[in-house]
Structure formats: structure tokens, C-alpha cells
Design a protein around this motif. Sequence first.
Motif, PDB file in Angstrom:
ATOM      1  N   ASN A   1      -4.465  -8.848 -14.157  1.00 42.43           N
ATOM      2  CA  ASN A   1      -3.954  -7.834 -13.245  1.00 42.43           C
ATOM      3  C   ASN A   1      -4.973  -6.745 -12.962  1.00 42.43           C
ATOM      4  OD1 ASN A   1      -1.540  -9.108 -13.106  1.00 42.43           O
ATOM      5  ND2 ASN A   1      -0.609  -7.921 -14.748  1.00 42.43           N
TER       6      ASN A   1
ATOM      7  N   GLU B   1      -7.004  -6.001  -2.244  1.00 43.31           N
ATOM      8  CA  GLU B   1      -5.866  -5.320  -2.830  1.00 43.31           C
ATOM      9  C   GLU B   1      -4.616  -6.163  -2.595  1.00 43.31           C
ATOM     10  OE1 GLU B   1      -5.453  -2.494  -4.743  1.00 43.31           O
ATOM     11  OE2 GLU B   1      -3.511  -3.534  -4.753  1.00 43.31           O
ATOM     12  N   PRO B   2      -4.109  -6.829  -3.635  1.00 40.01           N
ATOM     13  CA  PRO B   2      -3.004  -7.754  -3.386  1.00 40.01           C
ATOM     14  C   PRO B   2      -1.654  -7.080  -3.107  1.00 40.01           C
ATOM     15  CG  PRO B   2      -3.645  -7.770  -5.710  1.00 40.01           C
ATOM     16  CD  PRO B   2      -4.608  -6.887  -5.013  1.00 40.01           C
ATOM     17  N   GLN B   3      -1.472  -5.841  -3.557  1.00 39.07           N
ATOM     18  CA  GLN B   3      -0.165  -5.214  -3.365  1.00 39.07           C
ATOM     19  C   GLN B   3       0.060  -4.863  -1.911  1.00 39.07           C
ATOM     20  OE1 GLN B   3       2.037  -4.794  -5.683  1.00 39.07           O
ATOM     21  NE2 GLN B   3       0.800  -5.364  -7.460  1.00 39.07           N
ATOM     22  N   HIS B   4       1.316  -4.939  -1.471  1.00 39.28           N
ATOM     23  CA  HIS B   4       1.737  -4.502  -0.135  1.00 39.28           C
ATOM     24  C   HIS B   4       1.111  -5.278   0.996  1.00 39.28           C
ATOM     25  CE1 HIS B   4       3.477  -1.198  -2.234  1.00 39.28           C
ATOM     26  NE2 HIS B   4       2.304  -0.772  -2.651  1.00 39.28           N
TER      27      HIS B   4
ATOM     28  N   ARG C   1      -0.820  -5.776   6.351  1.00 40.02           N
ATOM     29  CA  ARG C   1      -0.625  -4.797   5.287  1.00 40.02           C
ATOM     30  C   ARG C   1       0.342  -3.759   5.772  1.00 40.02           C
ATOM     31  NH1 ARG C   1      -2.962  -3.533   0.625  1.00 40.02           N
ATOM     32  NH2 ARG C   1      -4.321  -5.328   0.869  1.00 40.02           N
TER      33      ARG C   1
ATOM     34  N   LEU D   1       7.909  -5.085   2.939  1.00 39.75           N
ATOM     35  CA  LEU D   1       7.087  -6.255   3.215  1.00 39.75           C
ATOM     36  C   LEU D   1       7.884  -7.455   3.734  1.00 39.75           C
ATOM     37  CD1 LEU D   1       4.137  -6.939   3.195  1.00 39.75           C
ATOM     38  CD2 LEU D   1       4.356  -7.725   0.857  1.00 39.75           C
TER      39      LEU D   1
ATOM     40  N   THR E   1       3.407 -13.498  -0.089  1.00 40.52           N
ATOM     41  CA  THR E   1       2.737 -12.229  -0.277  1.00 40.52           C
ATOM     42  C   THR E   1       1.435 -12.502  -1.008  1.00 40.52           C
ATOM     43  OG1 THR E   1       3.687 -11.808  -2.434  1.00 40.52           O
ATOM     44  CG2 THR E   1       4.958 -11.095  -0.528  1.00 40.52           C
TER      45      THR E   1
ATOM     46  N   VAL F   1       0.360 -11.144  -3.605  1.00 39.65           N
ATOM     47  CA  VAL F   1       0.618 -11.202  -5.038  1.00 39.65           C
ATOM     48  C   VAL F   1       1.061 -12.603  -5.437  1.00 39.65           C
ATOM     49  CG1 VAL F   1       2.086 -10.338  -6.871  1.00 39.65           C
ATOM     50  CG2 VAL F   1       1.168  -8.771  -5.193  1.00 39.65           C
ATOM     51  N   GLU F   2       1.911 -13.191  -4.614  1.00 37.23           N
ATOM     52  CA  GLU F   2       2.348 -14.563  -4.905  1.00 37.23           C
ATOM     53  C   GLU F   2       1.192 -15.536  -4.832  1.00 37.23           C
ATOM     54  OE1 GLU F   2       5.341 -15.380  -2.058  1.00 37.23           O
ATOM     55  OE2 GLU F   2       6.862 -14.161  -3.065  1.00 37.23           O
TER      56      GLU F   2
END
Lengths: 108, 888
Positions: free
Chosen positions: B532, B539-542, B718, B723, B747, B749-750
Motif C-alpha cells: 500500500n 495515485e490509485p485512490q479516487h 479522476r 466514483l 477502479t 484500486v481494484e
Amino acid sequence: MGHKYLSYTMALILQALDNGYRYGFEVMTITGLASGTVYPALRRLEDAALIKSKWEKQSVAQAEQRPARKYYEVTKTGHRVLGEARQRFRLLEQMTPQVALKPAREES
Amino acid sequence: MRKRPWLWLLRFVGLIVPRRLRADWRQEWEAELQWREGQLAEWENLNGRNRLALLWHSAGALADALWLQPRRWEDEMMQDLRYGVRMLAKRPGFTLVAVLSLALGLGANTAIFSLINTMLLRPLPIHQPEQLVALNNAGGNQMFSNFSYPNYKDLRSRNDVFSDLIAYRIMPLSLSHDGINERRWGYEVSGNYFSALGVSAAQGRLLVAEDDLTPGAHPVVVIGYKLWQQSFGSAPNVVGKEIIVNGRPYTVVGVTPQGFLGTEIASASELWFPLAMQSQLEMGSNWLDKRGSETLFVQGRLKPGVSSTQAQTSLNLIAEQLEREYPDDNKGKRIALSAPGLFGNTMRSNMLGFVGLLMAVVGLVLLLACINLANLLLARAAERRREIAVRLALGASRFRLVRQLLTESLLLAVGGGLLGLLPALWLVNLLKTFKLPPNVPVVFAIQVDYRVYLFTFLLSLATGVLFGLLPAWQATQGDLVPALKDEGAFSSHLRSPRRTWLKSSLIVAQVALSLVLLMGGGLMVRALQQANTLKLGFEPQHAAELSFDLRLQGYESAQRKEFQKRLLERVRALPGVQAAGLADLLPVDLHFSRTSVYLEGAVPERNARVPGAMFGLVSPGYFQAMGTRLLQGREFTAQDDEQAVPVALINESFARRFFPGENPLGKQFSLGRADAAKVQVVGIVEDGKYANLNEDGRPYVVRPMWQSPVGATSVVVRTAGDLPSLIASVRREIQQLDPYMPVATSTLVEKLDLPLLPARMVASILGGFGLLALLLAAIGIYGVMSYGVAQRTHEIGIRMALGAQKADVLRLVIRQGMTLTLVGVGIGLAAALALTRLMKSLLFGVSATDPLTFVGIAGLLTLVTLLACYLPARRATQVDPLVALRHE
């Protein structure tokens, strides 16, 4: 012991013994069954006390320079069970000789 | 003495007759046969036929001897079983612990074996699967499994070792029917595929040679049984139905039988097309007549009587011919044969490695369970020494006693095996539902069949015999007299160094083994934690990705650019979109691209390795959407199109590697070919991960999508807001531009699930089994300590009567247990230090000797074993000295 159910093969072997073929080999040749059938059957019959085994006289064996053979006799219970078997397997009855056979050799 | 073969046969057979009957039996048979021999000698000659007859009769002796056996064995076996069950029932605690331990160990092995069974042992569900072999194209120093179509055709016509040779390719497709758009995988197959495999259709018909004659002229397809059930509702009218695949219509001509998977075990492909339709299915690439395009897997059915080695030799002769005839394409190519179903040979080594790891782990777990069993049996035997001594004194043979004890351990083992089927089936179900990331066409159709049950049964038997034998044998050793006199714990026979050494070393081994397993698991968990905080380069978030493939829908080059530009405009106009961009593929995905880099003025030598870099095609705004930092220069703009100067963006590593110490902006180089048009660097982005999470410092270069149109497209968006609703909106935009376009979404993150997959699997396995091992070790220690305490009740009573306090007794018992544990921890730590370096490739961001993990796990283990020692110790302190003194 309870009533013993005799299969046809066993009845045949018992009848052969009754007819005077006392030795394992003779039972084999006269019934035409294989040794692998006859001997276990003889063991079973002996365990069920329908026949009893004896060794032939040592003198006879020694004369022929071979080990003493084992022979079998039908017991009283054996005779009774054989009689019942004859009722079931009617052909056996027809194979019973009317005259007692003279055994092939002198036993005792 | 004349030669008497039957005599020797009798002697030999007589060996299996029970001793007490043997003499009579021998005499009876010998007498009969000798008498018969005498008769034959008298009446006829002892010719060959008669001798043979005698031998035949003596064979009857074997039947007789066998008949004399079973009754004795049967009686004694029943006796042993009944007695064993009674003994085990007398001590339910002991029995429960032993059976549970074994159930866990055996169950784990059964589950893993089902996996092995499915992947490696079960034959493909086709006609006579043992005749099928896979051909591998072994050329030079690399093992690819693929062949080109012209080479395949030549192999097929020139060989005489195969009754049939098939070729196929597996590829992603977009499928549209009844208003649904799906992404599926399918086969392109040669015309003889189904006839060579010997399968018949469940509905309609399967593909035949006539469907594979003229390229492009056979728009037919066969669908799989599961697809028919799931997507077509098992409708009988599916035959003759028209479906759209990759933008073109195909007619369904039939359904494959249930359970048919094709020619690859792990593949989830559900559609079969003729190879003739290749260029229609793969827009923009036509390789049917290119001898250098190696795209096909080839399998063949060996003619009866032909071995693999013969076939391989014969095939290599043909390979040499082809090499002579077409030296450019076939130089150095040879053929190797392998078992089918694992993508030729490519998956085999990975599979074997993975499976090997699993087997090693569950093997260790089973070993632990067996050590538990052995320990418990040893302890139990110590308790029963009086009973054993009495039986020995009464004349029982040691063999009979050992057999009795062995029967008990076999009962435990088989009981454990049966009970173990429950956790095994649970584990198998868990494996079956293991969610692989989308776009991976692999399915784990794990089957539990007779082979698995047979394996479990045999393993249980082996366990019971192996680990019951030593304790059983040891139990019948030693002096009878002290045991009969029941001298209790003071008996020197119990304190014999050999016996305590064995028990102690077993406990030490248990602790060490579980430590090693847990260490592996702990390290993996740490690595996942670290994942992580890895420097990903984005940037994987959002953020989310929506991907589709314009090639599959039949778009030509100019149309693609048009589609992409319009889409980007519309997506940017959506509310909530912070940034949006396109790329042909995203980092750390299933695929990656590399290209060769030719610096200005550099002359490539022949056979020298050309430096390479990771490659991508992106639109303006991509890096913003990905959250990648721009360090120098600028991103691509709409002006960077086909009319403008060719440009490129590079990352820090690329700059360091190819332009060390200089300012890279404005530098020029060629990509792909030495004579390709030069591109100019206009900007530098931060480093990141491109192919997998464990790499570092890979050079990376991207070029504008508008300068080099591409079909595969991923939209990255983004947002600071919601999302999922944004994903839905973008999908709507895509479908508005093309209603038949299948779109895959996830996403960012996935998306990281895929590269983390091996790590996650190993972590679960090692961690899960490590905990299991710890549980077993704790149970084992608890069991042995309890027994020890029960044995020493007398001694403890005396101590307490002489003034020992509860604390003293506690200290005494615990010290004994913990000394062993600490030795085990020490050995385990040493072993772990040595072994964890094997896992290095999976440990990103964590060293293989991470001190935090080591200390943590060792501490956990010590704590658990302390508890396991403490509980029996506490029971010891509650002993009433008066009762204990009277206790035997």
C-alpha cells in the motif's frame, strides 16, 4: 450344532465318501472336482463334524515306501445330514448303491 | 530321490500354512501325491503329461493352504478392532485430540491433492485422452509453445506418427446478442479439431473440416455448454441463431457437450470459430499465411503403438526439412512433446512450482499432526505399560501386541481421514470461488473424484502405520518386572534417556516447523501491507478505468482516433470529472509493451542486445488523470498530432539510463527500429511500476495516441466525488457513441488486485497453514504436558506434602515445557532465516529477514506455547496432596 445346510458340491463329496472313496485323491477322481475344491470341502466337513479323519496303517504305508495317507469316514451326524441332502438332491439318491461297496483296500 | 517338482512346490506352499497344522497338512498332501505318482508309474509311464498333471494337482495345495488362513486372520483382526475401539473410547479426550489433529492435517492434504488432481492428473474430457500430446516449438534458447499456420499445415501433411494434428488459438472477443454485450474468450480452431478430439455435439453440430476451407467464408461458431446455459438460457433454438462477435455476424451451429473445456485445462473459453475466420476476428492482423507468425498451439493424437519419443524424433526430422526450406523463419526450431492441457509447456513449470510449494506446506502440516499422534501414542503407551506387561507375561507374542497397538493407531488415522474430508471439501469450495481479477481467462474447476478419496484413504493408512509403529514397538520394549510391580514414575525404565529424548525432540520439531510456516506467512502479510505504500508512479485512490477494444468492433485507424477524441471531449465535460485521459494500456496490468531504443548516432551491432524500455501510447491529460507527477517539460497536447513533430515523454529512469548527466529535454532517439522516425523528448514524469510490483528503475517512454492510433483503449477518470456514479456516466457516454461496445470497468484500486494476486495467495496459504500448524503444535504440547502431569501426580503430591508451594509446582512443570519450546523456537528461527530468502521475489518492500516480523512471530509462538503449558500446570497445582499420595 444347528441344522447344517449342505451345498450340492459338499453333498456330492459326502456321498462319494459314503460310497467308499475314502481318500482325497479318490474323491477327486470319482467326482471330477478339482483338488482346490475337494480339500477345502473336506476341511469344512471335518470342522462341522460330519466326517472324521484317520491315518492309514503305518505298516501298509511303509511297505510301499511312502508316507501314510489320510482317509475320511462319515460320522453318524454325517449320515443323517447326507440323508437329508439326498431328499433335496434326488439324483444323489439314485447314485446310492443298493449293496454296500467293498472298500478298495483293507483298512483296519 | 527322483526329481519331484511337486514336492518342492508343496514345501513352498506349506510355508503359509499355520504352524500347528503344517506337519499334518504336508503329510496328507505328500502321501496323496506320492501315491498317485506310484499309480501312474504302474499303469502308464511317467511321461510329461502325467508329471504336469501331478504339478497341477499340487497347485490345489495352494487353495487348501489359503483356505486354512483367513479364519485365523479374520478372527484375530475382529478381536483387535473391537479391543481397539474400546480402548479408544475409554479415553475420549486423547482420542478426540488425536483425531482432530489428523483430520486437520489429512484434510489439508486432500484439498491440495484435489487441486493437483484437476490440474495435472485428470485427463481432458475427450475421447482417449492418453493419446493426445502437445507440441512445443523449442527454438534457440527459449521455449515458446506456438507454431505458425503454414508450419502447422506442413507438419500435418508430412508426418506419419499422428492420426490427427490440430491447431488452435485462444483470444479475447466481444460478444453481442439479445441486447447484451459481453467480453468473452474463445478458440480459433483448425477444421479437424472436434473430430480429432472425438466429441459430439450436445445440440446441433460441431465444426468440421468443411468449415475451414476458404479464409473469411465461414461465419459459423460453436458455443460452450456453460455459455449456452448462462447466456442463452439453454434455449433449444440457439442453433441457427445469429450473434455478433467483434462487430460481425456469426451463426451458431451447435453446442459442445457438458463438461467439455476444450484443449486447455485452466481456460474459460466458450466459443469455437474456424481458423479461416481469423482475419475477421482479429481486425488488422492477418497471419494465416505468414510463416513467421507463431500464434497457434498445436496438439496431436498419436497413432496407436507410436511412443512420444518416436514421434518427437520423427517430427524433428520434419523440422529440419522446414529449416532448410525456410531458413529465415524456421532457423534453429525444433519440436518437443509434452502433456496437453497446460498451454503447451508454458504453464507447466509455473504450475509445478506453485503446486510444489503447496504440497510442501501441507506436507509439513501433516507432519505436525503426525508428530502429535506419535507423541500422544507414546504418552498413552506409558500409561498402559501395566496392561502390556501383563499380556506379555501371559505369553502374548510381541508381534501380536504391536499389531494390536497398530490397529488402534490405524483406527485413529482412518477416523482422522474421514473427518478430514469435511475441512477438505470446505477448502476446495473456497478455492473454487477464488476470485481472479477480470480479464484472466482461467478457471479452477476443481473436481473431487475417486482418485482424491483413494489418496485420502492411502495417506491415512500410511500415516497410521508409519507413526503408530514406533510408539507401538517402543511400548513393548523394556523390563516387564517394574511395570508389573507398578513402580510408577520412579521406574528408571520410564526415565530412560532414549524415551525422553524421542518425545522431547518431537516437541522441538513441532515448534520449529510451525515457526517456519508462520514466519513465511508473517513476511507475506508485511509485504502486502507495504504494497500500500509502494511508490507506484500513480495515485490509485479516487480514479477508475474503463477499457474497450476498438479493434474488436471493426474500427479502422482513422475511425479510432475520431472515436477516442470525441469520447475524451464528452467525458471531460461530465460533472465531477477532475481529470481524464486515454492510454492503450495501464501499468501493472496483464499485458505490457516494450520497445527497443536506438539513441542518436548509436549503431546497433548484430546479435547485441538492444536496450529497451517500457512503452505506451497516451492521450493529452493521461498523466494528470493517473496522478503521475510531471517533473520537467510538458504533457502532450492536442497539437501533438500526425502533422506535428513526433514527440515522447520519458520517466526519470529513462533519463538516467540514456541521458546520464544531461538535460533530456529536446533530445532525440528512435523507437522500435533503428531507422524509425526520430522522436523528441518534451517532458519527464516520475518513476513508477510498469510490469510488476517488485521491479525498480525501469525506463519508460510514451508517445501521443493522436500520432499513432491504436485500438485498445483505456479511459482513466479522476474525481473528488462519487466514483461509482462517475463510472456509470462514462460508460453511458461510450455506449452512446457505440451501443455494441463491451466495456470493462474497474477502479484503479481494484486493478492492483492482479499484481498482488500471487502475493495474496501465498500469504493466505502460508498464513492460514501457519496458524493451523501453530494450533496443532499447541494441541500437541498441551496433550503431552497433560499426560506428563497425570503421570506425575504421585510425585507432585509428595512434593506438595513436603512443603512445595503452588508456585513451585507451576514453575517446575512450566520450566520443563518451555525449555523444549525455546529450543524449538531457536531452531525454527535459524531455519526461517535460511529459508525465507526463497521467497524474496514475492516480498516487495520487505527484507527476507525483517526483524519486526521475526520478533513478532517468535513472540506469538512463545506466548501460545506458554499458555499450552500453563493450563496443565495449573491443574497440577490443584492436586490435593493426600489424594495424590494415595494415587498409583
